[in-house]
Design a protein around this motif. Sequence first.
Motif, PDB file in Angstrom:
ATOM      1  N   SER A  94       0.814  -1.212   0.000  1.00  0.00           N
ATOM      2  CA  SER A  94       0.000   0.000   0.000  1.00  0.00           C
ATOM      3  C   SER A  94       0.843   1.256   0.000  1.00  0.00           C
ATOM      4  O   SER A  94       0.426   2.309  -0.460  1.00  0.00           O
ATOM      5  CB  SER A  94      -0.945   0.000   1.220  1.00  0.00           C
ATOM      6  OG  SER A  94      -0.177  -0.016   2.416  1.00  0.00           O
ATOM      7  N   GLN A  95       2.086   1.161   0.533  1.00  0.00           N
ATOM      8  CA  GLN A  95       2.951   2.338   0.608  1.00  0.00           C
ATOM      9  C   GLN A  95       3.811   2.494  -0.631  1.00  0.00           C
ATOM     10  O   GLN A  95       4.413   3.534  -0.841  1.00  0.00           O
ATOM     11  CB  GLN A  95       3.853   2.235   1.839  1.00  0.00           C
ATOM     12  CG  GLN A  95       3.082   2.309   3.161  1.00  0.00           C
ATOM     13  CD  GLN A  95       3.985   2.084   4.360  1.00  0.00           C
ATOM     14  OE1 GLN A  95       5.200   1.971   4.214  1.00  0.00           O
ATOM     15  NE2 GLN A  95       3.390   2.016   5.537  1.00  0.00           N
ATOM     16  N   LYS A  96       3.891   1.451  -1.447  1.00  0.00           N
ATOM     17  CA  LYS A  96       4.735   1.510  -2.633  1.00  0.00           C
ATOM     18  C   LYS A  96       4.139   2.461  -3.657  1.00  0.00           C
ATOM     19  O   LYS A  96       2.961   2.385  -3.979  1.00  0.00           O
ATOM     20  CB  LYS A  96       4.878   0.121  -3.249  1.00  0.00           C
ATOM     21  CG  LYS A  96       5.891   0.051  -4.369  1.00  0.00           C
ATOM     22  CD  LYS A  96       6.063  -1.373  -4.853  1.00  0.00           C
ATOM     23  CE  LYS A  96       7.109  -1.457  -5.961  1.00  0.00           C
ATOM     24  NZ  LYS A  96       7.285  -2.844  -6.431  1.00  0.00           N
ATOM     25  N   ARG A  97       4.944   3.374  -4.142  1.00  0.00           N
ATOM     26  CA  ARG A  97       4.473   4.334  -5.129  1.00  0.00           C
ATOM     27  C   ARG A  97       5.190   4.110  -6.449  1.00  0.00           C
ATOM     28  O   ARG A  97       6.320   3.625  -6.473  1.00  0.00           O
ATOM     29  CB  ARG A  97       4.728   5.770  -4.659  1.00  0.00           C
ATOM     30  CG  ARG A  97       6.209   6.107  -4.485  1.00  0.00           C
ATOM     31  CD  ARG A  97       6.417   7.579  -4.202  1.00  0.00           C
ATOM     32  NE  ARG A  97       7.830   7.889  -3.993  1.00  0.00           N
ATOM     33  CZ  ARG A  97       8.702   8.069  -4.968  1.00  0.00           C
ATOM     34  NH1 ARG A  97       8.324   7.944  -6.233  1.00  0.00           N
ATOM     35  NH2 ARG A  97       9.965   8.380  -4.703  1.00  0.00           N
ATOM     36  N   PRO A  98       4.551   4.466  -7.547  1.00  0.00           N
ATOM     37  CA  PRO A  98       5.235   4.315  -8.847  1.00  0.00           C
ATOM     38  C   PRO A  98       6.404   5.280  -8.946  1.00  0.00           C
ATOM     39  O   PRO A  98       6.380   6.373  -8.381  1.00  0.00           O
ATOM     40  CB  PRO A  98       4.132   4.656  -9.850  1.00  0.00           C
ATOM     41  CG  PRO A  98       3.165   5.512  -9.081  1.00  0.00           C
ATOM     42  CD  PRO A  98       3.194   4.992  -7.676  1.00  0.00           C
ATOM     43  N   ALA A 117       9.174   9.814 -13.627  1.00  0.00           N
ATOM     44  CA  ALA A 117       9.879   9.725 -14.909  1.00  0.00           C
ATOM     45  C   ALA A 117      11.373   9.946 -14.725  1.00  0.00           C
ATOM     46  O   ALA A 117      12.197   9.269 -15.362  1.00  0.00           O
ATOM     47  CB  ALA A 117       9.294  10.742 -15.888  1.00  0.00           C
ATOM     48  N   ASP A 118      11.748  10.882 -13.853  1.00  0.00           N
ATOM     49  CA  ASP A 118      13.170  11.141 -13.608  1.00  0.00           C
ATOM     50  C   ASP A 118      13.846   9.945 -12.953  1.00  0.00           C
ATOM     51  O   ASP A 118      14.998   9.613 -13.273  1.00  0.00           O
ATOM     52  CB  ASP A 118      13.340  12.377 -12.718  1.00  0.00           C
ATOM     53  CG  ASP A 118      13.121  13.677 -13.473  1.00  0.00           C
ATOM     54  OD1 ASP A 118      13.205  13.647 -14.723  1.00  0.00           O
ATOM     55  OD2 ASP A 118      12.864  14.704 -12.830  1.00  0.00           O
ATOM     56  N   GLU A 119      13.146   9.288 -12.026  1.00  0.00           N
ATOM     57  CA  GLU A 119      13.716   8.115 -11.368  1.00  0.00           C
ATOM     58  C   GLU A 119      13.885   6.970 -12.357  1.00  0.00           C
ATOM     59  O   GLU A 119      14.902   6.267 -12.337  1.00  0.00           O
ATOM     60  CB  GLU A 119      12.809   7.685 -10.209  1.00  0.00           C
ATOM     61  CG  GLU A 119      12.846   8.645  -9.022  1.00  0.00           C
ATOM     62  CD  GLU A 119      11.807   8.315  -7.972  1.00  0.00           C
ATOM     63  OE1 GLU A 119      11.988   8.731  -6.812  1.00  0.00           O
ATOM     64  OE2 GLU A 119      10.805   7.638  -8.305  1.00  0.00           O
ATOM     65  N   GLN A 120      12.904   6.783 -13.226  1.00  0.00           N
ATOM     66  CA  GLN A 120      13.001   5.738 -14.240  1.00  0.00           C
ATOM     67  C   GLN A 120      14.161   6.023 -15.197  1.00  0.00           C
ATOM     68  O   GLN A 120      14.891   5.109 -15.600  1.00  0.00           O
ATOM     69  CB  GLN A 120      11.686   5.631 -15.011  1.00  0.00           C
ATOM     70  CG  GLN A 120      10.528   5.111 -14.168  1.00  0.00           C
ATOM     71  CD  GLN A 120       9.204   5.147 -14.915  1.00  0.00           C
ATOM     72  OE1 GLN A 120       9.086   5.777 -15.964  1.00  0.00           O
ATOM     73  NE2 GLN A 120       8.201   4.479 -14.381  1.00  0.00           N
TER      74      GLN A 120
END
Length: 203
Positions: free
Chosen positions: A8-12, A15-18
């Motif tokens: 539940s805490q995981k966020r996508p 774009a910069d991180e990818q």
Amino acid sequence: DAPTPNQSQKRPKTADEQWTIMFNSLRDYAASHNGSTHVRLTPQTRSLYHWVHNQCTAYRNLVDNGGAGVSGGSSSKSTTSTTSSSMTIERVERLASIGLNLPQRTGNGQGANTTKWESKYQQLVSYKSQHGNCNVPYNYSEDAKFGKWCDRQRYWYRLLREGKKSQMTEERADRLVSIGLVGPDTLVPSAAAGDGDSNGGAL
């Protein structure tokens, strides 16, 4: 089933991180292939291969847009063209730092001048990556033409900021300011003042 706390805490990823994840993958690939960033298409490198191709496409779009709206460090899209680009000056510099040579446009007339300017600009990106600054001397021993090109950019930038006739465009001025070749203190005499050429010093 109800999601676990970790799920539940995981966020996508942004774009910069990818982008950074893929950049690190390319850097690791180059490190294990004698510094080569030429990714061969295999089942294992498919994602990286297509990512590199996308960077080249994004750079072409940036060139087509004249670098408008681009500033070092933030992801920006041009509002002056129907073709936008996710490429930024910071990303171009980072890619150059690991040896990825981005493609140049070819053309004639004004397009040829733009391509020549872009080629020199990319050389400047590489110079900054290697030396940590854009203090290219006028009589640069490794490439005298490049040293004179940098000096002419300072000269035309100074004229532009003084409100005089100049071969410098606002778009190019913004890009040169962002990378650090010129700035508010670039209001000093330049050797280029007495070194004209058939291109009006623009290239």
